[in-house]
Design a protein around this motif. Structure first.
Motif, mmCIF file in Angstrom:
data_model
loop_
_atom_site.group_PDB
_atom_site.id
_atom_site.type_symbol
_atom_site.label_atom_id
_atom_site.label_comp_id
_atom_site.label_asym_id
_atom_site.label_seq_id
_atom_site.Cartn_x
_atom_site.Cartn_y
_atom_site.Cartn_z
ATOM 1 N N ARG A 44 0.804 -1.232 0.000
ATOM 2 C CA ARG A 44 0.000 0.000 0.000
ATOM 3 C C ARG A 44 0.833 1.277 0.000
ATOM 4 O O ARG A 44 0.313 2.337 -0.332
ATOM 5 C CB ARG A 44 -0.896 0.012 1.249
ATOM 6 N N ARG A 45 2.098 1.216 0.409
ATOM 7 C CA ARG A 45 2.854 2.452 0.624
ATOM 8 C C ARG A 45 4.195 2.461 -0.122
ATOM 9 O O ARG A 45 5.186 2.969 0.366
ATOM 10 C CB ARG A 45 3.098 2.661 2.127
ATOM 11 N N SER A 46 4.207 1.913 -1.304
ATOM 12 C CA SER A 46 5.441 1.918 -2.098
ATOM 13 C C SER A 46 5.107 2.237 -3.549
ATOM 14 O O SER A 46 3.998 1.981 -4.023
ATOM 15 C CB SER A 46 6.162 0.574 -2.000
ATOM 16 N N TYR A 47 6.063 2.798 -4.265
ATOM 17 C CA TYR A 47 5.838 3.232 -5.639
ATOM 18 C C TYR A 47 5.936 2.052 -6.601
ATOM 19 O O TYR A 47 6.536 1.009 -6.303
ATOM 20 C CB TYR A 47 6.825 4.332 -6.017
ATOM 21 N N ASP A 48 5.332 2.225 -7.759
ATOM 22 C CA ASP A 48 5.152 1.117 -8.690
ATOM 23 C C ASP A 48 6.461 0.538 -9.219
ATOM 24 O O ASP A 48 6.565 -0.669 -9.439
ATOM 25 C CB ASP A 48 4.294 1.576 -9.888
ATOM 26 N N CYS A 49 7.469 1.399 -9.444
ATOM 27 C CA CYS A 49 8.709 0.929 -10.086
ATOM 28 C C CYS A 49 9.709 0.327 -9.101
ATOM 29 O O CYS A 49 10.824 -0.016 -9.487
ATOM 30 C CB CYS A 49 9.369 2.072 -10.850
ATOM 31 N N LEU A 50 9.323 0.188 -7.853
ATOM 32 C CA LEU A 50 10.243 -0.302 -6.826
ATOM 33 C C LEU A 50 10.703 -1.725 -7.113
ATOM 34 O O LEU A 50 9.920 -2.586 -7.514
ATOM 35 C CB LEU A 50 9.563 -0.253 -5.455
ATOM 36 N N LYS A 51 11.993 -1.959 -6.904
ATOM 37 C CA LYS A 51 12.581 -3.295 -6.925
ATOM 38 C C LYS A 51 13.468 -3.446 -5.702
ATOM 39 O O LYS A 51 13.898 -2.454 -5.116
ATOM 40 C CB LYS A 51 13.420 -3.521 -8.188
ATOM 41 N N LEU A 52 13.724 -4.687 -5.307
ATOM 42 C CA LEU A 52 14.699 -4.917 -4.247
ATOM 43 C C LEU A 52 16.053 -4.400 -4.718
ATOM 44 O O LEU A 52 16.460 -4.646 -5.846
ATOM 45 C CB LEU A 52 14.791 -6.399 -3.910
ATOM 46 N N HIS A 53 16.738 -3.686 -3.828
ATOM 47 C CA HIS A 53 17.992 -3.053 -4.216
ATOM 48 C C HIS A 53 19.179 -4.012 -4.183
ATOM 49 O O HIS A 53 20.231 -3.714 -4.755
ATOM 50 C CB HIS A 53 18.273 -1.862 -3.300
ATOM 51 N N LEU A 54 19.015 -5.134 -3.479
ATOM 52 C CA LEU A 54 20.085 -6.125 -3.392
ATOM 53 C C LEU A 54 19.683 -7.389 -4.133
ATOM 54 O O LEU A 54 18.491 -7.655 -4.345
ATOM 55 C CB LEU A 54 20.397 -6.455 -1.931
ATOM 56 N N ALA A 55 20.670 -8.181 -4.513
ATOM 57 C CA ALA A 55 20.396 -9.430 -5.218
ATOM 58 C C ALA A 55 19.578 -10.368 -4.331
ATOM 59 O O ALA A 55 19.614 -10.299 -3.101
ATOM 60 C CB ALA A 55 21.707 -10.093 -5.625
ATOM 61 N N LYS A 56 18.837 -11.261 -4.969
ATOM 62 C CA LYS A 56 17.856 -12.087 -4.267
ATOM 63 C C LYS A 56 18.460 -12.950 -3.167
ATOM 64 O O LYS A 56 17.784 -13.241 -2.175
ATOM 65 C CB LYS A 56 17.110 -12.974 -5.262
ATOM 66 N N GLN A 57 19.731 -13.334 -3.297
ATOM 67 C CA GLN A 57 20.333 -14.194 -2.275
ATOM 68 C C GLN A 57 20.529 -13.466 -0.947
ATOM 69 O O GLN A 57 20.744 -14.102 0.089
ATOM 70 C CB GLN A 57 21.657 -14.783 -2.755
ATOM 71 N N PHE A 58 20.436 -12.126 -0.968
ATOM 72 C CA PHE A 58 20.565 -11.347 0.260
ATOM 73 C C PHE A 58 19.210 -10.894 0.800
ATOM 74 O O PHE A 58 19.153 -10.157 1.781
ATOM 75 C CB PHE A 58 21.433 -10.108 0.012
ATOM 76 N N CYS A 59 18.119 -11.337 0.175
ATOM 77 C CA CYS A 59 16.807 -10.759 0.498
ATOM 78 C C CYS A 59 15.725 -11.776 0.855
ATOM 79 O O CYS A 59 14.566 -11.384 1.072
ATOM 80 C CB CYS A 59 16.314 -9.922 -0.682
ATOM 81 N N HIS A 60 16.058 -13.039 0.899
ATOM 82 C CA HIS A 60 15.010 -14.012 1.238
ATOM 83 C C HIS A 60 14.838 -14.119 2.748
ATOM 84 O O HIS A 60 15.739 -13.795 3.524
ATOM 85 C CB HIS A 60 15.310 -15.382 0.627
ATOM 86 N N LEU A 61 13.667 -14.582 3.167
ATOM 87 C CA LEU A 61 13.371 -14.796 4.580
ATOM 88 C C LEU A 61 13.841 -16.193 4.992
ATOM 89 O O LEU A 61 14.205 -17.018 4.145
ATOM 90 C CB LEU A 61 11.874 -14.624 4.827
ATOM 91 N N PRO A 62 13.838 -16.501 6.298
ATOM 92 C CA PRO A 62 14.402 -17.772 6.765
ATOM 93 C C PRO A 62 13.719 -18.995 6.150
ATOM 94 O O PRO A 62 12.499 -19.041 6.010
ATOM 95 C CB PRO A 62 14.165 -17.718 8.277
ATOM 96 N N HIS A 63 14.545 -19.962 5.770
ATOM 97 C CA HIS A 63 14.099 -21.297 5.366
ATOM 98 C C HIS A 63 13.310 -21.308 4.051
ATOM 99 O O HIS A 63 12.634 -22.285 3.743
ATOM 100 C CB HIS A 63 13.255 -21.945 6.479
ATOM 101 N N MET A 64 13.401 -20.225 3.255
ATOM 102 C CA MET A 64 12.696 -20.219 1.975
ATOM 103 C C MET A 64 13.414 -19.317 0.978
ATOM 104 O O MET A 64 13.035 -18.149 0.812
ATOM 105 C CB MET A 64 11.242 -19.780 2.155
ATOM 106 N N PRO A 65 14.459 -19.820 0.317
ATOM 107 C CA PRO A 65 15.122 -19.029 -0.732
ATOM 108 C C PRO A 65 14.166 -18.763 -1.898
ATOM 109 O O PRO A 65 13.166 -19.465 -2.076
ATOM 110 C CB PRO A 65 16.276 -19.928 -1.170
ATOM 111 N N PHE A 66 14.477 -17.760 -2.683
ATOM 112 C CA PHE A 66 13.694 -17.516 -3.893
ATOM 113 C C PHE A 66 13.890 -18.678 -4.868
ATOM 114 O O PHE A 66 14.958 -19.296 -4.911
ATOM 115 C CB PHE A 66 14.140 -16.214 -4.564
#
Length: 385
Positions: A44-66
């Motif tokens: 609800r509070r982020s702009y449309d073009c937003l992407k994660l700024h870091l590569a996916k291996q640094f951004c997954h939550l515990p016990h569930m890689p992308f």
């Protein structure tokens, strides 16, 4: 009053990660969330073009890689889908529309009073352990500027309200803030043919996603000062000298600066090129506003139609944690102790997502908290035998 072992306040990535770790250990927990959905900051509070700024291996939550086929830099929609799948996989069912009014420690337990905004009913929870997962981005901050509220004739908004630049096409727009949100919004506005200026109030490191990815890999093997030196060399080769365009670099390197100040380097998505071409103008701090005329500290003025404040957020914890009997938070709603000692207080009070370490920090916090509660929970069970 509903008794529960663990109460988690907040259903953003931090709350979901903590609940997921606890559920894997079969530790009972309840997640309460003031909005009507999880991850409301993303949904609800982020702009449309937003992407994660870091590569996916640094951004997954515990016990569930992308999944392997996920793009290296995950889009807003992709990350929202990932969070929804995470909640499903780990059987996380937050209670929405729960606005926490107060939380205090008494007689060995945490009493948390909550307003159910959907039914206007009052709920009270009694928890042995309380996890604050509202994070650092609880409330958007718009700085006090003389004349802004009382005289500005245009529209102003916080970056959390910005979606895209369509309605700003052809208008003079001032973006305040040179962090990731400010730079990305300024670039997005320029693509919609707005006449854009950006306020750069302090020194800033601007790097590419690739340089940051290389730097984070190098940090595994080399000292931070050496990695900073290499990354700055790469940035110099990529951008040239940015100070001539108003983008002065801090004296400390990008990764050391992150450690010292908590401020991440700004990831360029094309904004620097627009600045160098003159399509986006860099201006200094605002001194005052009168009508649509903005005066800057260097004495120059500019007429603007709209202002977007990409000026960050502040914690909302101090509004409801009436007395911090857990000796964890200061008066600003932030942990008293710095990373990595920031996540655990006294009397069963924990925080997740307050270490200024991004999603990787959330993952570490959630795992540490679940491990700590599991050891205490098992100890209590043994004592009853």
């Amino acid at each position: 009053m509903e008794k529960i072992l663990v109460l988690i306040i907040g259903a953003g990535p931090a709350g979901l990660a903590t609940s997921g770790c606890l559920n894997r250990l079969n530790i009972p927990n309840i997640v309460v969330e003031r909005e009507d959905c999880s991850a409301s900051l993303w949904k609800r509070r982020s702009y449309d073009c937003l992407k994660l700024h870091l590569a996916k291996q640094f951004c997954h939550l515990p016990h569930m890689p992308f999944p392997p086929n996920t793009p290296t830099f995950v889009s807003k929609a992709g990350f929202i889908n990932y969070l929804d799948e995470y909640a499903t996989r780990f059987n996380i069912n937050p209670r929405y529309n729960r606005n926490v009014k107060s939380a205090y420690f008494k007689d060995g337990r945490w009493t948390v009073e909550v307003e159910n905004t959907a039914s206007s009913e009052r709920e009270v929870y009694s928890a042995k352990y309380l996890v604050v997962a509202t994070g650092e981005n609880g409330q958007g901050v718009i700085p006090e500027i003389p004349g802004l509220v009382e005289s500005f004739k245009g529209e102003y908004l916080h970056s959390s309200k910005y979606k895209n630049g369509e309605k700003f096409a052809g208008k003079d727009v001032l973006v305040v803030g040179s962090g990731n949100s400010g730079m990305e919004i300024a670039y997005d506005l320029s693509k919609w043919d707005a006449k854009v200026s950006i306020v750069v109030r302090s020194p800033v490191h601007v790097l590419t996603k690739g340089i940051v990815r290389i730097g984070m890999w190098l940090l595994r093997y080399f000292p931070v000062k050496l990695v900073d030196r290499w990354c700055l060399l790469l940035a110099e080769l990529r951008f040239g000298s940015t100070s001539r365009y108003g983008l002065v670099r801090p004296k400390t390197g990008p990764f050391m600066n992150k450690i010292i100040t908590g401020r991440s380097p700004t990831i360029d998505v094309g904004c620097v090129g627009e600045i160098k071409s003159g399509k986006i103008q860099v201006v200094p701090s605002i001194k005052r506003i009168e009508g649509k005329r903005v005066e800057f500290v260097d004495g120059n003025t500019k007429i603007v139609d709209s202002i977007v404040f990409a000026t960050g957020y502040k914690s909302s914890v101090s509004k409801w944690l009436q007395v911090d009997d857990g000796d964890l938070f200061n008066e600003n709603g932030m942990p008293k102790r710095k990373f990595p000692e920031h996540w655990k207080g006294k009397n069963g009070l924990y925080s997740v997502g307050f270490g200024r370490q991004g999603l990787a920090g959330i993952t570490r916090d959630a795992q540490d908290i679940a491990k700590d509660i599991d050891s205490l929970f098992c100890r209590r069970c043994m004592n009853k035998l």
